[in-house]
Design a protein around this motif. Structure first.
Motif: not given
Length: 319
Positions: A140-151, A169-175, A203-210
């Motif tokens: 959550x804080x990384x989204x605020x400071x960078x805009x994209x926690x995953x990147x 991996x988008x398939x794993x993130x979706x799973x 936040x959850x979408x970024x967390x799962x993708x991370x």
């Protein structure tokens, strides 16, 4: 005063070659122990997309502060790093905010990495950044400071090698998103306590993708060297942050098994449900192992055995 006799001193290049040879022998011996022990574990079905990963997969890499990287097994194959991503996300956040510890604690817990009750007992403040609640706050804080926690996390992983095969991996993130009910509950509790600053879904979408980031053991060993190299002038973190991260890795990186790992191995370490384990030896280097079968604590059975054996052979321990 007589001069020291240097006739039997080994030339620097020969000494380095001998040292690399020794590391290589230790690496192969440790990997064999890891492969044998992996047979005692079971590949987790908690994330459906990872349940079919072959139990025989095994990779190990050792990186030293002088730039040496040795590896064996399936070490050119990427795997889902899962909770290993929590370490790199935390380090990126600490680059922006060395005082990020104000938002998450640094103490160990026996409540489990997905405990909602532990979060409630602490009035919404996560015990440490490696339990799921703490990692979600970091994201959550990384989204605020960078805009994209995953990147941001991927960029840190590629820092040592910009061409490294690192992706999400988008398939794993979706799973994970389809089965991540507990993480969703944690996010809602955090929001109820006013902790999260960004929308829950984002936040959850970024967390799962991370968590779904993929990398090789070589990349992970290289990328984490800044936690071991005390003389690196280009370290992305200040010295106090490096010390604190290693301390929390030792006490909390392996969750309920942290005490056992400290006793058996003596190195700060982080595990992931995908079978990855990363260990740090300050002043010396890093070890990364990927072996999917997990033990009863949810850590890689072969990974722990391999790191324990390498640490024994190499004499690596913070104690």
């Amino acid at each position: 005063m007589s001069k020291p006799d240097r006739r039997n001193a080994m030339p620097p290049c020969a000494a380095r070659t001998a040292r690399i040879s020794e590391i290589s022998e230790n690496l192969e011996a440790a990997a064999e122990v890891g492969r044998q022990t992996a047979r005692e574990g079971t590949v987790s079905a908690q994330i459906p997309a990872l349940a079919s990963v072959p139990a025989t997969k095994f990779a190990m890499a050792v990186a030293t502060v002088d730039g040496t990287v040795l590896h064996t097994g399936d070490s050119t194959e990427t795997f889902s790093i899962q909770s290993l991503s929590k370490l790199f996300a935390l380090c990126v956040l600490l680059q922006h905010r060395p005082d990020a510890w104000l938002d998450v604690g640094w103490g160990p817990t026996n409540a489990g990495y997905g405990s909602v009750a532990d979060l409630e007992r602490n009035n919404g403040r996560p015990t440490n950044p490696f339990v799921n609640s703490g990692a979600i706050v970091v994201t959550d804080r990384l989204i605020t400071h960078s805009g994209d926690a995953v990147a941001a996390s991927i960029n840190l992983l590629r820092r040592a090698d910009p061409s490294a095969p690192v992706d999400s991996d988008a398939a794993v993130a979706t799973s994970e998103s389809l089965t991540g009910h507990r993480n969703s509950a944690i996010a809602h509790v955090l929001t109820e306590h006013g902790i999260l600053k960004n929308p829950i879904d984002r936040v959850l979408q970024q967390y799962f993708s991370q968590c779904a980031i993929t990398a090789t053991v070589q990349t992970l060993a290289r990328a984490s060297l800044f936690l071991a190299d005390r003389d690196n002038k280009f370290n992305p973190l200040d010295a106090a942050s490096v010390r604190r991260v290693n301390a929390v890795l030792l006490t909390s990186g392996m969750y309920g098994a942290a005490g056992d790992i400290a006793y058996r191995v003596g190195l700060p370490a982080k595990s992931g449900i995908g079978g990855g384990i990363l260990a740090i030896m300050p002043g010396q280097g890093t070890i990364c192992v990927w072996s999917p079968p997990l033990d009863s604590d949810g850590n890689s059975a072969g990974g722990i055995a391999a790191i324990e054996e390498f640490a024994r052979l190499a004499g690596w321990s913070v104690f």
